[in-house]
Design an enzyme around this catalytic site. Sequence first.
Site, short mmCIF file in Angstrom:
data_model
loop_
_atom_site.label_atom_id
_atom_site.label_comp_id
_atom_site.label_asym_id
_atom_site.label_seq_id
_atom_site.Cartn_x
_atom_site.Cartn_y
_atom_site.Cartn_z
CE LYS A 184 -1.68 2.59 2.06
NZ LYS A 184 -1.27 3.99 1.63
CD GLU A 187 -2.31 8.88 1.65
OE1 GLU A 187 -1.59 7.51 1.61
OE2 GLU A 187 -2.91 9.46 2.35
CB CYS A 292 12.57 9.05 8.74
SG CYS A 292 13.61 7.74 8.31
P1 NAD Z 1 1.60 9.38 7.28
O1 NAD Z 1 1.46 8.61 8.71
O2 NAD Z 1 1.19 9.98 6.79
O3 NAD Z 1 1.64 7.97 6.29
C1 NAD Z 1 2.38 6.57 6.50
C2 NAD Z 1 1.20 5.53 5.25
O4 NAD Z 1 0.15 5.25 6.27
C3 NAD Z 1 0.30 5.74 4.80
O5 NAD Z 1 0.82 5.37 3.51
C4 NAD Z 1 -0.73 6.75 4.54
O6 NAD Z 1 -1.50 6.47 3.81
C5 NAD Z 1 -0.97 6.55 6.01
N1 NAD Z 1 -1.80 7.19 7.02
C6 NAD Z 1 -2.03 7.67 6.98
N2 NAD Z 1 -3.18 8.25 8.17
C7 NAD Z 1 -3.38 6.84 8.16
C8 NAD Z 1 -4.43 6.94 9.42
N3 NAD Z 1 -4.77 7.68 10.28
N4 NAD Z 1 -4.27 5.15 9.47
C9 NAD Z 1 -3.69 4.16 8.77
N5 NAD Z 1 -3.29 4.74 7.83
C10 NAD Z 1 -2.86 5.59 7.57
O7 NAD Z 1 3.65 9.87 6.98
P2 NAD Z 1 4.20 10.24 5.94
O8 NAD Z 1 3.55 12.13 6.22
O9 NAD Z 1 3.52 10.02 4.58
O10 NAD Z 1 5.50 10.38 6.35
C11 NAD Z 1 6.51 11.03 7.34
C12 NAD Z 1 6.41 10.70 8.12
O11 NAD Z 1 7.34 8.94 8.71
C13 NAD Z 1 7.58 11.24 9.31
O12 NAD Z 1 7.03 10.48 10.42
C14 NAD Z 1 9.13 10.68 9.16
O13 NAD Z 1 9.83 10.68 9.45
C15 NAD Z 1 8.53 8.82 9.35
N6 NAD Z 1 9.24 8.04 8.83
C16 NAD Z 1 9.84 6.85 9.28
C17 NAD Z 1 10.80 6.45 8.55
C18 NAD Z 1 12.25 5.56 9.80
O14 NAD Z 1 12.92 4.39 9.04
N7 NAD Z 1 11.64 5.66 10.76
C19 NAD Z 1 10.98 6.44 7.19
C20 NAD Z 1 10.42 7.47 6.49
C21 NAD Z 1 9.69 8.78 7.00
#
Ligand code: NAD
Length: 508
Positions: A184, A187, A292
């Site tokens: 997934k 989006e 991140c």
């Molecule tokens: P996000 O949490 O908003 O989204 C991540 C995924 O979760 C997406 O596929 C999204 O569709 C889904 N999602 C969004 N809201 C949701 C909900 N309420 N319930 C279930 N699924 C949901 O993250 P983002 O903004 O896409 O990415 C940035 C974040 O990712 C930052 O916090 C960054 O630090 C983190 N990140 C962490 C790592 C790591 O390895 N620790 C690596 C890259 C990014």
Amino acid sequence: MNASLTPGQTKVEQVKLLIDGQWVESKTSEWRDVVNPATQQVLARVPFATAEEVDAAIAAGQRAFKTWRDTPIGARMRIMLKLQALIREHSKRIAVVLSAEQGKTIADAEGDIFRGLEVVEHACSIGSLQMGEFAENVAGGVDTYTLRQPIGVCAGITPFNFPAMIPLWMFPMAIVCGNTFVLKPSEQDPLSTMMLVELALEAGVPAGVLNVVHGGKQVVDALCTHTDIKAISFVGSTEVGTHVYNLAGQHGKRVQSMMGAKNHAVVLPDANRTQTLNALVGAGFGAAGQRCMATSVAVLVGKAREWLPDLKALAANLKVNAGSEPGTDVGPLISKRAKERVLGLIESGIKEGAKLELDGRDVSVPGFEQGNFVGPTLFSGVTTDMQIYTQEIFGPVLVVLEVDTLDEAIALVNRNPFGNGTGLFTQSGAAARKFQNEIDVGQVGINIPIPVPVPYFSFTGSRGSKLGDLGPYGKQVVQFYTQTKTVTSRWFDDDSVNDGVNTTISLR
Ligand code: NAD
């Protein structure tokens, strides 16, 4: 198919689902635009898959698992060899689409793909990575050995900031271990991910082994609760990652949840000044701070406080522009919403009394006036109770704190709710050794600003940055995507052997 969309293309195409080897047009009524963050051009529309479509993708994975799990290791490995060659061949083409949908520079987009490619290269070593263990004669004529068997249908949920690297952390390793997969993608920028999925099919991944569904919370929750999903790999924010970890855990799944960050760079006054300042600025503002592993807090220790003006001057020199333009250092944020959030946090920093050394709020980029740009922003005089310190900003904002000693710096880093990455800048081996020993953070860089481990190690994290024992890629992910079975065996070549009945637990 739409994944080959180029930025100049005018027709807005619909991103497809991949179910059982077929590109499927979703029947959903819910769609979202994929938008170029520098221009607001709509590049494609992505569906939020229906419950039936998610079920169909998982069912395809379940059917394919029956034969894929028994496919010889060499055959799986050769698909990965082909995939790495294809990714290398198409890297520049994918980078253009990635930069257009995500905003990062072309060079950084190529880096995003390359760091994922390295995981595919590592997947080619599956022959030795998935080996079990063998102990001969654990009792008279008895041998014990372990098998590392695939577990079934696994799912991966990925964030927007690395649309190539993070999907490649997940599906190649899951598949090469003999599992099937439902991906997934984010989006917000699924196009480059879909190009990689296309290449996986071209490399020979059979129908149903890799499936893709798009969507948001509903789709993610469906994956986390479906009986036939055995493991969930999540990368994203701490808020969503904690939800996924709890929900999928309650439904009996293995979960690895890699989450948010607030990465501190601790600067001792004996550090190489030029190299350190370059590192702080590159890691603080590169990819517009949407990594991140971005450096988001600089902790200046003792006399390193005096470096603040140089830090400011270097940051002020960065060029803010669309990722497609040559010479760009800082591209746009992923969305208008992300920009609003970052501006709100900058506002909070001012209100809470931090000193705004460099203000990126009013940046204007000729030719890209609609872009979601925020320029490099630097705060000094920051205290640990301010929102700009406690929250992950995920924008080009670097906050500076000052302390007197390394001990104070270590205590500060360890008190922060996140524990993803950190760095120490020093010329002292003793200080570095103390730091790596006492710091409670997953990735530690010593004079290295973004210490993302190469794929033969595993990505990790502490506290609010990771839930679950086993991290992505490296040896840990082979454990994550396999079930260990131990076999204890004895063979008789003579019918007259009779040890008598043994009613104890001991092996003789
Ligand atoms: P996000 O949490 O908003 O989204 C991540 C995924 O979760 C997406 O596929 C999204 O569709 C889904 N999602 C969004 N809201 C949701 C909900 N309420 N319930 C279930 N699924 C949901 O993250 P983002 O903004 O896409 O990415 C940035 C974040 O990712 C930052 O916090 C960054 O630090 C983190 N990140 C962490 C790592 C790591 O390895 N620790 C690596 C890259 C990014």
